[in-house]
Design a protein around this motif. Structure first.
Motif, PDB file in Angstrom:
ATOM      1  N   GLY A   4      46.840  45.843  34.046  1.00 27.96           N
ATOM      2  CA  GLY A   4      45.993  44.915  33.527  1.00 27.96           C
ATOM      3  C   GLY A   4      44.830  45.471  34.295  1.00 27.96           C
ATOM      4  N   SER A   5      43.608  44.548  34.894  1.00 31.94           N
ATOM      5  CA  SER A   5      42.751  45.245  35.435  1.00 31.94           C
ATOM      6  C   SER A   5      42.154  45.563  36.591  1.00 31.94           C
ATOM      7  N   SER A   7      41.034  45.982  40.492  1.00 28.69           N
ATOM      8  CA  SER A   7      41.168  45.198  41.441  1.00 28.69           C
ATOM      9  C   SER A   7      39.496  45.630  42.215  1.00 28.69           C
ATOM     10  N   TRP A  11      39.346  49.661  42.246  1.00 29.30           N
ATOM     11  CA  TRP A  11      37.747  50.156  41.414  1.00 29.30           C
ATOM     12  C   TRP A  11      37.118  51.541  43.363  1.00 29.30           C
ATOM     13  N   SER A 258      43.347  54.095  30.456  1.00 26.90           N
ATOM     14  CA  SER A 258      42.456  53.209  30.124  1.00 26.90           C
ATOM     15  C   SER A 258      43.360  52.881  28.333  1.00 26.90           C
ATOM     16  N   ASN A 261      45.172  46.539  25.094  1.00 32.82           N
ATOM     17  CA  ASN A 261      46.790  46.163  25.129  1.00 32.82           C
ATOM     18  C   ASN A 261      47.558  45.838  24.384  1.00 32.82           C
ATOM     19  N   ILE A 282      45.061  50.537  32.572  1.00 35.45           N
ATOM     20  CA  ILE A 282      43.362  49.745  32.296  1.00 35.45           C
ATOM     21  C   ILE A 282      43.853  48.848  30.945  1.00 35.45           C
ATOM     22  N   GLY A 284      41.898  47.190  27.331  1.00 35.49           N
ATOM     23  CA  GLY A 284      40.874  46.475  27.489  1.00 35.49           C
ATOM     24  C   GLY A 284      40.162  47.786  26.398  1.00 35.49           C
ATOM     25  N   PHE A 289      35.639  50.201  29.403  1.00 34.24           N
ATOM     26  CA  PHE A 289      35.826  50.497  30.274  1.00 34.24           C
ATOM     27  C   PHE A 289      34.819  51.949  30.951  1.00 34.24           C
ATOM     28  N   GLU A 292      31.297  50.355  32.238  1.00 30.27           N
ATOM     29  CA  GLU A 292      31.379  50.252  33.696  1.00 30.27           C
ATOM     30  C   GLU A 292      31.863  51.226  34.549  1.00 30.27           C
TER      31      GLU A 292
END
Length: 465
Positions: A4-5, A7, A11, A258, A261, A282, A284, A289, A292
């Protein structure tokens, strides 16, 4: 860790580990997004597949191959000689690098962002091109492609492939699967069979390449654009970790992967989530990524980050009066001024910084004018939105004195640098005799290119006596 991403807590942990030098990015082909001749963007080795097919004389029926590795495999299975694959790939990769150098196409932005996170001590490259090296040479001060790159090849001596030490200084690049330049490596991974040979070589030599293995073992690995479904990731983790992946406890050094998915099957996700408790997938686009990641790291730990500059200020030595670089800045720009001063000091450049300006109440030493007019070697003007707000600010007195001295010199003395959200067209308060064509730029809270310019001029001036 699960899929998932990330939290906000995740981070925070990741960024802290990066700033502590405890994370190594593993750069896969998915980060090398390039613009093709037709204007479309896609990963480099996908984009080159049709061109490689043409060079190798494969029929149009095979045009559905997605990557150059697919094309290479088909050609070798058809009985084609392996050396033609290497030769064709060399010509294609060399051509793409020339297109970037000539600015016909843009450099992969994700690699630039990754190189600008200057707390990564080591970058692992899994492709034979030179793009990550080019990014590091441009954005990491002191990085040299002829000195800070190590290349693995299974047929070479492990001593030649190992890092020089386990305590690295500056940034290094380790090329895991060879290099397309025949002056640097005899061949490289162009097909899955090549990949198998390199992986077998890594396994066979891992106990002899202690510096690189131990350096990676003590750190978290950040896989970027290297597909999680690829068995290469698991084999590499097994080699680096030195144990069965499923027996590690949650306190062990982990890894981040990364990946898109829709590219990971359910069994792979289940294995990472249940068997490998220290792995975070991760979902995406890996390119997104990295953007970000750079944004968050820059905001928290970059040149203008509050806690970063206070840490650097603590370590900054006392200002040197004679033969130094004078940095002119407004108090609101203290973070970038201190970070620049620290970077110059690390490059063996003497710096004069008015630290009184860091405190409220503008009390200036009477020697400032004589420093600018007589004693300093170079004058750096940090131009920002803040310096352009007020024509009566003290910094403009400093810049007037420096411009008057520049007017009597045939060499460059006054070095203006734009910082933050400002362009050359926005600048109205710099002295008239300072040519806008010579404005340097500090972008994205990163300093290496600006520092390199200053260091070069500083050394030239010192050489002139």
């Amino acid at each position: 860790m699960s899929g998932g991403s990330l939290s906000e807590d995740d981070w925070e942990y990741l960024l802290q580990d990066i700033d502590d030098g405890l994370v190594i990015p593993v750069v896969g082909p998915g980060l090398l997004t390039m613009t093709g001749h037709d204007g479309t963007s896609k990963p480099l080795y996908d984009m080159l597949a049709p061109a490689l097919m043409t060079k190798l004389g494969l029929s149009a029926e095979t045009s559905s191959f997605q990557t150059t590795k697919d094309v290479a495999a088909a050609y070798i299975l058809s009985g084609g000689p392996r050396y033609k694959v290497y030769g064709s790939m060399r010509r294609l990769l060399r051509s793409e690098e020339e297109r970037v150098k000539s600015e016909e196409i843009c450099f992969p932005t994700a690699l630039e962002k990754l190189a600008k996170i200057y707390r990564f001590p080591l970058y692992i490259a899994t492709t034979p091109d030179h793009f990550i090296e080019m990014a590091l040479e441009k954005f990491r001060l002191g990085f040299r492609r002829d000195a800070n790159v190590k290349i693995f090849h299974p047929a070479e001596s492990p001593d030649m492939s190992d890092l020089p030490t386990q305590n690295l200084s500056g940034a290094w690049c380790y090329k895991l699967f060879g290099d397309f330049d025949p002056q640097r490596a005899r061949d490289f991974v162009a097909s899955d069979e090549d990949l198998m040979e390199f992986m077998v070589g890594l396994i066979a030599n891992s106990d002899k390449m202690r510096n690189i293995i131990n350096f990676m073992r003590r750190r978290s690995l950040l896989f970027l654009g290297m597909p999680a479904y690829d068995w290469t990731v698991l084999f590499l983790l097994r080699i680096v970790r030195g144990m069965r992946l499923s027996v590690r406890d949650e306190s062990s050094k982990g890894e981040y992967i990364s990946d898109h998915n829709n590219m990971i099957d359910d069994n792979t996700i289940l294995f990472f989530q249940k068997a490998m408790k220290t792995t975070r997938i991760i979902f995406g686009d890996p390119v997104d990524f990295v953007h970000e990641l750079h944004h968050r790291w820059s905001h928290t730990y970059g040149a203008a980050a509050d806690q970063q500059y206070k840490h650097l200020l603590r370590d900054l030595p006392a200002s040197s009066q004679y033969g130094s670089v004078f940095i002119s800045y407004k108090r609101e720009d203290a973070a970038i001024a201190v970070t620049l001063a620290h970077a110059l000091w690390q490059a063996n450049v003497r710096v004069w910084l008015d630290t009184q300006r860091l405190e409220p109440g503008e009390k200036f030493d009477e020697t400032i004018e004589s420093m600018i007019r007589i004693y300093c070697i170079l004058f750096v003007s940090l131009i920002s939105v803040e310096t352009e707000k007020c024509s009566e600010c003290y910094v403009h007195k400093e810049r007037l004195w420096a411009s008057e001295r520049q007017g009597t010199l045939s060499t460059r003395f006054y070095l203006p640098f734009l910082w933050g959200d400002i362009t050359a067209d926005d600048v109205k308060l710099e002295p008239e005799n300072i040519d806008k064509r010579h404005y340097g730029v500090i972008n994205d809270r990163d300093l290496p290119s600006a520092v390199s310019q200053i260091v070069k001029l500083y050394n030239e001036r010192r050489g002139c006596g």
